[in-house]
Design an enzyme around this catalytic site. Sequence first.
Site, short mmCIF file in Angstrom:
data_model
loop_
_atom_site.label_atom_id
_atom_site.label_comp_id
_atom_site.label_asym_id
_atom_site.label_seq_id
_atom_site.Cartn_x
_atom_site.Cartn_y
_atom_site.Cartn_z
N GLU A 123 43.24 34.11 42.78
CA GLU A 123 44.18 33.67 43.80
C GLU A 123 45.41 32.97 43.19
O GLU A 123 46.54 33.27 43.54
CB GLU A 123 43.39 32.72 44.72
N ASP A 124 45.19 32.05 42.28
CA ASP A 124 46.30 31.27 41.72
C ASP A 124 46.57 31.53 40.24
O ASP A 124 47.52 30.99 39.68
CB ASP A 124 46.01 29.75 41.86
#
Length: 498
Positions: free
Chosen positions: A82-83
Site C-alpha cells: 500500500e505505501d
Amino acid sequence: MSENEIESQYRELKNIISNYITNFDAQKLDLAFSVAKRAHKGQKRFTGHSFIVHPLTVATTLAEWKLDLNTIIAGLLHDTIEDGDATREELVEKFGEEVAQLVDGVTKVTHIRLVGSKEAQFIETLRKMILVMANDLRVVLLKLADRLHNMKTLYALPKEKQYKNALETIEIYSPLAERLGIGKIKGELDDLSFPYLQPKEYERVKKGSARYYKRSLTEITHIKKVLLRKFSDEGVPVEVRGRRKHLYSLWKKLQRSSVDWDFEKIYDIIAFRILVDSVKDCYIALGIVHGNFKPFPKIPMSDFIAQPKPNGYRSIHTKVFGPHGHIIEVQIRTREMHEQAEFGAAAHWAYAEAKSSNTKESELEKGVSITGDKIKWVKQLVQWQKELTDSKEFLEAVKLDAFHSRILVFSPKGDVFDLPDGATPIDYAFTVHTGLPNFIGSVMVNGKIVPLDHKLSNGDLVEIKKSKSFRNVKKDWLEFVVSTAARHGIRKQLRKTK
Ligand code: MN
C-alpha cells in the site's frame, strides 16, 4: 529514532518471540525486516521517524500478544504494498501465500472507512469488518495493533485528521475490540481517542479524578497487605493487582444519572483484582475478603462466574469498606478468566501455553464449559495448538476456520450473533431470546421476507417482526433447526404443552 535504536528494537522483537516460540525461523523474520526497510526506504512518518519504526512497533505488539510467526511477519510487511514499493507477487514468492493474504486482509480492512456517523452506515462498516475477520481473525488483531500505534502517534497529524481518526477508533475499532472480548485494547484505544474528541471533558475527568485515585491507592495498599497475609495463612496462592480505571470509561460512568459526577460513587476507580488458580479458590478468596472487610450492604455482590455476562465475562465483584471507611470494589477471578477478559480472542495462544506448562486439565475443562458455545472454538484452537505447534498444519488451523462452521448474522441494532452453519431464523430467534420464537410474525433477511426454514448466510441482517399474540412452537421446526439452543428450546416447550 536512530538506525541503532531501530536495530536494537528489532533485536528486542526477536527476543520476545524466542520467549514463546522455540526455534522460530529467524531467517524468515530477518528477510521480512529487510524487505520492509527497502520498501519504505526514505519514507518518513508525520512524527519525523523513519517509516520502518511503525511496522516494527506493530510487529512487536503482535509478539507481545504471542501471535504466530507469520502474523508477526505480516505485521512487518503490512504497509509495504500500500505505501511501499513491494508487490503481492514478491510477498508470495518470499513469504508464501498466507503472509500475502494477511497483508491483503489488513489493506482491505483499512479501506473500510467510517463513511458517516449515521447508525446504519456505522453498522454496515462494522459488518464488513467482521466479515473480513471471520475469514481470519488474525487480520483484525493485526489491524488493532496497527491502529494502536497510529493512535499513539496521532499527535503528529494535522488537526482534522486527528479528529477523524480518533472518531473512527472510538466508533469502530474499540467496539470491535470489545466484541472480540479484548478489554485491554478497547480501554487503551478509548483513552487514546478521548482527548482528541472531547478535550475539555478529558481534562475535567483527569483533574477531577486525581485525588480519588490517590485515596483509593492508599486504601488498596492497606487491604492488599492484610489480604496477602490471610491468603498465605490459608494456603491459597494468589496474585493481587490494581489498575487505574480507564479515563473514558470513568467519564461514561460519571455521566450516569445514578452517579451524576459524584466521584465518591465510583468504587472501582482502581480495579482491585485478586487472581487465583481455580474456581474453588475464587469462593475461598471471597470468604477471606468478606471475613476481613465488611461488605457494603447496599449493593449486593455479583457472581459472574456462576452467571457469566453475555460476552463471556467471568469474575466475582464485591464491594467492601476499606480501612478508612471508603467503599472499594474487589474483583476475584482465575488467571484464565483474567486472560480472557483482557485478551479475549487473542488469549487462546497464551492460554494454550499456560495449559501445557501447568494448568490442570480439569480446570481448563471447567473454564471452557462455563462460557459454552462461544468459547468452543477457542478450545478447538487450544487443542490444535497442542497437537500441531509450529507445524504448517497448525497455521492452517489457526486461520480461524473455527469460524468456518459458524456464521455471523446481525440484528437490526447491529448486534452480532454467532450461529452454526445452516442456521435458520428460528435458530436466530432462540439465540436472541428464548421467548422470541413464540412471537414471530414474519422474518426479513436483508430487507426481504423469507420462510422460517430459510438458511441464513454469513453477514445476513435478520429482523424478526413480532406478532401481537403468543404462538406455540411447532414440532416440524425440529426438522430444520440446527442449533442446540433451538432444538432444546422447542422440545422443552412441546413437553409442556402436551
Ligand atoms: Mn500501518
